[in-house]
Design a protein around this motif. Structure first.
Motif, mmCIF file in Angstrom:
data_model
loop_
_atom_site.group_PDB
_atom_site.id
_atom_site.type_symbol
_atom_site.label_atom_id
_atom_site.label_comp_id
_atom_site.label_asym_id
_atom_site.label_seq_id
_atom_site.Cartn_x
_atom_site.Cartn_y
_atom_site.Cartn_z
ATOM 1 N N LEU A 1 0.817 -1.211 0.000
ATOM 2 C CA LEU A 1 0.000 0.000 0.000
ATOM 3 C C LEU A 1 0.852 1.263 0.000
ATOM 4 O O LEU A 1 0.343 2.376 -0.150
ATOM 5 N N GLU A 2 2.141 1.085 0.129
ATOM 6 C CA GLU A 2 3.055 2.153 0.505
ATOM 7 C C GLU A 2 3.073 3.357 -0.431
ATOM 8 O O GLU A 2 2.942 4.506 0.005
ATOM 9 N N LEU A 3 3.271 3.120 -1.726
ATOM 10 C CA LEU A 3 3.586 4.240 -2.611
ATOM 11 C C LEU A 3 2.423 5.202 -2.765
ATOM 12 O O LEU A 3 2.617 6.423 -2.800
ATOM 13 N N HIS A 4 1.205 4.690 -2.848
ATOM 14 C CA HIS A 4 0.054 5.601 -2.952
ATOM 15 C C HIS A 4 -0.200 6.341 -1.635
ATOM 16 O O HIS A 4 -0.616 7.508 -1.646
ATOM 17 N N LEU A 5 0.046 5.677 -0.515
ATOM 18 C CA LEU A 5 -0.126 6.359 0.772
ATOM 19 C C LEU A 5 0.888 7.501 0.915
ATOM 20 O O LEU A 5 0.556 8.584 1.428
ATOM 21 N N LYS A 6 2.106 7.280 0.448
ATOM 22 C CA LYS A 6 3.095 8.362 0.490
ATOM 23 C C LYS A 6 2.689 9.500 -0.439
ATOM 24 O O LYS A 6 2.924 10.683 -0.136
ATOM 25 N N ARG A 7 2.082 9.186 -1.564
ATOM 26 C CA ARG A 7 1.622 10.247 -2.468
ATOM 27 C C ARG A 7 0.528 11.082 -1.794
ATOM 28 O O ARG A 7 0.414 12.287 -2.047
ATOM 29 N N LEU A 8 -0.252 10.460 -0.921
ATOM 30 C CA LEU A 8 -1.245 11.221 -0.158
ATOM 31 C C LEU A 8 -0.565 12.142 0.844
ATOM 32 O O LEU A 8 -1.020 13.264 1.093
ATOM 33 N N MET A 9 0.556 11.678 1.424
ATOM 34 C CA MET A 9 1.318 12.558 2.320
ATOM 35 C C MET A 9 1.885 13.741 1.544
ATOM 36 O O MET A 9 1.883 14.881 2.026
ATOM 37 N N ILE A 10 2.372 13.464 0.341
ATOM 38 C CA ILE A 10 2.874 14.545 -0.505
ATOM 39 C C ILE A 10 1.752 15.540 -0.779
ATOM 40 O O ILE A 10 1.959 16.755 -0.834
ATOM 41 N N GLY A 11 0.519 15.020 -0.891
ATOM 42 C CA GLY A 11 -0.628 15.871 -1.153
ATOM 43 C C GLY A 11 -1.118 16.661 0.035
ATOM 44 O O GLY A 11 -2.030 17.488 -0.096
ATOM 45 N N GLY A 12 -0.546 16.407 1.230
ATOM 46 C CA GLY A 12 -0.886 17.246 2.367
ATOM 47 C C GLY A 12 -1.533 16.558 3.555
ATOM 48 O O GLY A 12 -1.838 17.217 4.553
ATOM 49 N N PHE A 13 -1.737 15.249 3.486
ATOM 50 C CA PHE A 13 -2.295 14.532 4.631
ATOM 51 C C PHE A 13 -1.149 14.007 5.491
ATOM 52 O O PHE A 13 -0.347 13.187 5.038
ATOM 53 N N ASP A 14 -1.100 14.458 6.739
ATOM 54 C CA ASP A 14 0.045 14.125 7.595
ATOM 55 C C ASP A 14 -0.077 12.771 8.286
ATOM 56 O O ASP A 14 0.931 12.204 8.711
ATOM 57 N N LYS A 15 -1.297 12.249 8.423
ATOM 58 C CA LYS A 15 -1.490 10.962 9.101
ATOM 59 C C LYS A 15 -2.523 10.160 8.314
ATOM 60 O O LYS A 15 -3.708 10.486 8.319
ATOM 61 N N VAL A 16 -2.067 9.104 7.640
ATOM 62 C CA VAL A 16 -2.973 8.270 6.857
ATOM 63 C C VAL A 16 -2.701 6.806 7.159
ATOM 64 O O VAL A 16 -1.585 6.420 7.514
ATOM 65 N N TYR A 17 -3.759 6.001 7.016
ATOM 66 C CA TYR A 17 -3.574 4.555 7.121
ATOM 67 C C TYR A 17 -4.587 3.858 6.241
ATOM 68 O O TYR A 17 -5.614 4.423 5.869
ATOM 69 N N GLU A 18 -4.266 2.609 5.898
ATOM 70 C CA GLU A 18 -5.162 1.796 5.090
ATOM 71 C C GLU A 18 -5.082 0.353 5.572
ATOM 72 O O GLU A 18 -4.005 -0.133 5.941
ATOM 73 N N ILE A 19 -6.217 -0.312 5.564
ATOM 74 C CA ILE A 19 -6.288 -1.750 5.809
ATOM 75 C C ILE A 19 -6.850 -2.364 4.538
ATOM 76 O O ILE A 19 -8.011 -2.125 4.195
ATOM 77 N N GLY A 20 -6.037 -3.097 3.804
ATOM 78 C CA GLY A 20 -6.495 -3.583 2.508
ATOM 79 C C GLY A 20 -5.801 -4.859 2.085
ATOM 80 O O GLY A 20 -4.726 -5.220 2.577
ATOM 81 N N ARG A 21 -6.436 -5.539 1.136
ATOM 82 C CA ARG A 21 -5.901 -6.780 0.605
ATOM 83 C C ARG A 21 -4.740 -6.491 -0.336
ATOM 84 O O ARG A 21 -4.807 -5.566 -1.160
#
Length: 492
Positions: free
Chosen positions: A227-247
């Motif tokens: 899940l890593e690379l898209h979550l980091k792109r969300l951090m680049i977009g301005g979200f400082d704390k994100v998480y995902e639970i996914g297959r």
């Protein structure tokens, strides 16, 4: 003894009889109470001496036992909350008593009546009316209350769940673990997100992906391995704390610890490093285990994992030296490490990289000894191209893994946010892949381009939900905690 097909034929005949006088598969039922709630209400009213115990209610569930005594019968029924006994009497039910011979184990019934206690102290429904609401055409497995054939249990999980309370308990525990994880992150101000499963290039981990073809776009896509690379792109977009639970999906072997698809938790937090994440992981695991079990000690056979005491902390180099006598800094060449691995029975190919060979040694000789919770810090840089170099030793990266019961529970980094360094290190991984090592990180141009817009310093975390559930439940096989695990072909 009748064959299964003969039993199916008999049930089909009963179905036809039921259809002649009504519908044994009604669209609606008149249930007023779940069985567990009905029992709890009866016990509460009984303690308080209330007349409410005499009020009729309606329950529904699967028939799991029938005891026919001629002019009366007892039927045990179970729903998702519990089980209760039904008492049927010919003189009360009249013509409806004739349904009894048409009922088989596995059928679903609805029954209305008041609750009472029998002489044997069993909470029971004195049935005033009842009907069949789901006629089962196949018999339950022989000795359904103790189905033990492993292949059948995994291939036909529905039968396993009917037969084994332990399997139902594990499924409920898994749901409780995920709910607790969500509460933990929400309590810390993280935002839950969803990112793509289908990707142009599956990055974020060293694993071989599954591929698929998109017909409308006429292009090849990969199922995500992390899940890593898209979550980091969300951090680049301005979200400082994100998480995902996914297959996620990894085209790898099947074992008691590995399934080609599994559920991954990943979280990213800006302005923290891997030491901060380690403290959070310790809090997370303790919180989840306490929430779900009420204790911080988990029994695994004869072993007890103590999560309340001080968790051991060591380094990758120290752990490998302790259990193999190998100081990897003295063996910097790939062929040297491949030879050391082969000498100790770890299979490696000629194209295997230095990092893959050394990690094979860790898996074989170090991890099995890590029964109590243990953090291993500071990995060789080659193993972690998405992590920051260690501040006082650039040969290492700021990464830790948490182990318990001999397997990895969590993996975390101080995340690399220098786009130039990130590109260089992913290009090194691509070069290794060209030399024959398939389990390396691939360069994702869209991610590197996004990184060039700037990402804050951050700490990232990955936890396999199945591994966490194994820790909580005391199970040693991942197939016990995945409801529908991937199986080999029968006889394969």
């Amino acid at each position: 003894m009748p064959s299964e097909q003969e039993l199916v034929d008999l049930r089909r005949e009963k179905r036809e009889t039921l259809l002649a006088s009504g519908d044994p598969y009604p669209a609606t039922v008149s249930r007023t109470h779940e069985i567990g709630k009905a029992r709890a209400l009866f016990e509460r009213n009984e303690r308080e001496g209330l007349e409410e115990t005499r009020r009729a209610l309606t329950v529904a569930g699967r028939v799991v036992a029938v005891r026919d005594m001629g002019r009366a019968a007892f039927i045990d029924v179970r729903d998702g909350t519990g089980s209760v006994q039904l008492h049927l009497r010919r003189n009360v039910l009249g013509d409806d008593f004739a349904l009894l011979p048409l009922v088989d184990l596995g059928d679903f019934v609805e029954a209305r009546g008041r609750l009472f206690r029998t002489r044997s102290d069993e909470i029971t429904v004195a049935v005033r009316s009842w009907r069949i609401i789901g006629k089962a055409l196949r018999p339950l497995p022989e000795k359904w209350h103790g189905l033990s054939d492993v292949e059948t249990r995994y291939r036909q999980r529905e039968l396993d769940l009917i037969a084994n309370e332990r399997s139902r308990e594990i499924a409920r525990t898994r749901a409780a673990v995920v709910a607790s994880v969500r509460r933990f992150f929400e309590g810390r101000g993280f935002m839950e997100v969803e990112t793509p499963v289908l990707q142009d290039r599956a990055g974020g981990a060293a694993a071989r992906p599954f591929s698929t073809h998109h017909n409308a776009l006429d292009r090849e896509l990969a199922l995500r391995i992390a899940l890593e690379l898209h979550l980091k792109r969300l951090m680049i977009g301005g979200f400082d704390k994100v998480y995902e639970i996914g297959r996620v999906f990894r085209n790898e072997g099947i074992s008691h610890r590995h399934n080609p698809e599994f559920t991954l938790l990943e979280s990213y937090e800006a302005y923290v490093d891997y030491h901060d994440v380690a403290a959070m992981v310790e809090d997370l695991v303790r919180t989840v285990v306490r929430d779900v079990t009420g204790s911080l000690e988990v029994a695994h056979g004869e072993q007890v994992v103590d999560l309340d005491g001080e968790w051991r902390r060591t380094t990758y180099r120290e752990a490998l030296l302790e259990h193999t006598g190998i100081d990897y800094l003295q063996h910097p060449e790939p062929e040297q490490m491949r030879t050391l691995a082969r000498d100790r029975g770890v299979p490696v190919d000629e194209g295997t990289s230095w990092g893959t060979a050394i990690d094979g040694l860790m898996s074989a000789y170090v991890e099995p000894h890590l029964v109590q919770p243990t953090f291993i810090f500071d990995y060789p840089a080659e193993l972690s191209p998405l992590a920051k170099r260690k501040r006082d030793d650039p040969r290492l990266v700021e990464r830790f893994e948490l182990f318990a019961l001999g397997y990895e529970v969590a993996n975390a980094y101080s995340e690399q946010n220098d786009p130039v360094e990130q590109r260089r290190r992913l290009q090194e991984q691509t070069a290794m892949a060209s030399e024959g090592d398939e389990e390396v990180e691939v360069a994702d141009e869209a991610f590197i381009r996004a990184l060039e817009y700037g990402m804050p310093p951050a700490g990232g975390l990955g936890i396999g939900i199945e591994r966490l559930v194994m820790l909580v439940t005391g199970e040693h096989s991942i197939r016990e905690v995945i409801l529908f695990p991937t199986m080999r072909e029968p006889g394969g």
